[in-house]
Design a protein around this motif. Structure first.
Motif, short mmCIF file in Angstrom:
data_model
loop_
_atom_site.label_atom_id
_atom_site.label_comp_id
_atom_site.label_asym_id
_atom_site.label_seq_id
_atom_site.Cartn_x
_atom_site.Cartn_y
_atom_site.Cartn_z
N THR A 1 16.38 -25.84 -9.49
CA THR A 1 16.44 -24.91 -9.03
C THR A 1 15.90 -25.53 -6.96
OG1 THR A 1 15.15 -24.10 -10.56
CG2 THR A 1 14.22 -23.40 -8.57
N TYR B 1 2.55 -24.64 -13.26
CA TYR B 1 3.54 -23.15 -12.33
C TYR B 1 4.17 -22.48 -12.55
CZ TYR B 1 3.01 -27.92 -9.23
OH TYR B 1 2.32 -28.98 -8.86
N TYR B 2 4.44 -21.46 -12.19
CA TYR B 2 5.40 -20.60 -12.34
C TYR B 2 6.49 -20.51 -10.95
CZ TYR B 2 3.78 -16.95 -9.53
OH TYR B 2 3.59 -15.40 -8.72
N THR B 3 7.41 -19.98 -11.71
CA THR B 3 8.69 -19.94 -10.39
C THR B 3 9.49 -18.23 -10.42
OG1 THR B 3 8.69 -22.41 -10.77
CG2 THR B 3 11.11 -20.78 -9.36
N LYS C 1 10.48 -33.04 -10.34
CA LYS C 1 10.60 -32.50 -8.97
C LYS C 1 11.42 -33.98 -8.81
CE LYS C 1 7.38 -31.46 -5.06
NZ LYS C 1 6.55 -31.86 -5.12
N PHE D 1 14.23 -28.80 -7.81
CA PHE D 1 13.51 -28.71 -8.80
C PHE D 1 14.56 -29.49 -10.09
CE2 PHE D 1 10.53 -26.49 -5.96
CZ PHE D 1 9.30 -26.92 -5.97
N TRP E 1 11.43 -30.73 -17.23
CA TRP E 1 11.90 -30.44 -15.46
C TRP E 1 11.36 -32.21 -14.49
CZ3 TRP E 1 8.13 -30.53 -11.84
CH2 TRP E 1 8.30 -29.75 -10.36
N TYR F 1 7.73 -20.84 -16.63
CA TYR F 1 7.23 -21.37 -16.14
C TYR F 1 7.06 -22.90 -16.02
CZ TYR F 1 3.48 -17.39 -17.20
OH TYR F 1 2.71 -16.55 -17.34
N THR G 1 1.85 -22.55 -7.20
CA THR G 1 0.94 -22.65 -8.03
C THR G 1 -0.02 -21.85 -8.71
OG1 THR G 1 1.02 -24.41 -6.53
CG2 THR G 1 -1.01 -24.46 -8.26
N ARG H 1 8.25 -21.33 -6.49
CA ARG H 1 7.36 -22.61 -7.43
C ARG H 1 6.37 -21.38 -7.05
NH1 ARG H 1 5.88 -28.48 -7.44
NH2 ARG H 1 5.19 -28.54 -5.98
#
Length: 188
Positions: free
Chosen positions: A24, A111-113, A173, A54, A171, A97, A120, A118
């Motif tokens: 992402t 988080y949700y994207t 980062k 991400f 996932w 999520y 928080t 993204r």
């Protein structure tokens, strides 16, 4: 029914069979199955060793709306970040999520994207060890979400941003180099 992927019978040096990997945002993630004698279920793990905004790697055929995901995580290195996370209700590269444990910041975050951005929901201080295996677990039922690290509930809340069934996966980062093993999920 619960399903576990331990990566042990997969070819090393390549992305895991049946998974889709990407990012992402921008970057060049590198998701590969690698031999690791320290793995909770040796000999192989899934490792992300590239970089990207991400990076994610998901099982697109696993459609889970309510259930759980858990995975053994081992943050190895990263100057900008040392993140290990799980995704659920993954619709596409820009909508899902994510729960994350970060060894550089010693925290657990939720988080949700949405549309690639993204957002928080909550983060809490929690000991996250670099170079050690830990269990990251998320339980989700409707709007209820619980995030656990090594069996301790770190976040418990309700959120309705991402509904319906979606894929599950892992996932990271930024420049996080992270290993994953014993990825397990189930529907409830």
């Amino acid at each position: 029914m619960d399903t576990t992927v331990d990566f042990d019978l997969m070819s090393t040096g390549v992305a895991p069979s049946g998974w889709v990997c990407g990012v992402t945002g921008k970057g060049s993630p590198r998701w590969t199955v690698e031999a690791d004698a320290s793995a909770p279920s040796a000999p192989n793990v899934l490792r992300q060793s590239g970089s990207g905004t991400f990076p994610w790697c998901v099982l697109p055929d696993a459609a889970v709306e309510n259930g759980f995901i858990e995975v053994r995580v081992k943050p190895l290195s990263g100057r900008e970040d040392q993140a290990a996370g799980v995704v659920w209700r993954w619709k596409d590269r820009d909508n899902y999520y994510v729960a994350r444990a970060n060894a550089l910041e010693n925290n657990v975050s939720l988080y949700y994207t949405e549309k690639g951005s993204r957002k928080t929901l909550e983060y809490v201080d929690a000991p996250v060890a670099q170079g050690k295996w830990q269990l990251l677990r998320v339980e989700f039922q409707g709007a209820k979400i619980r995030v656990l690290l090594d069996g301790v509930v770190r976040i418990e809340m309700e959120d309705r941003h991402i509904a319906g069934a979606g894929a599950v996966g892992v996932w990271t980062k930024a420049d996080s180099v992270t290993s994953f093993d014993d990825f397990r999920w189930g529907s409830r």
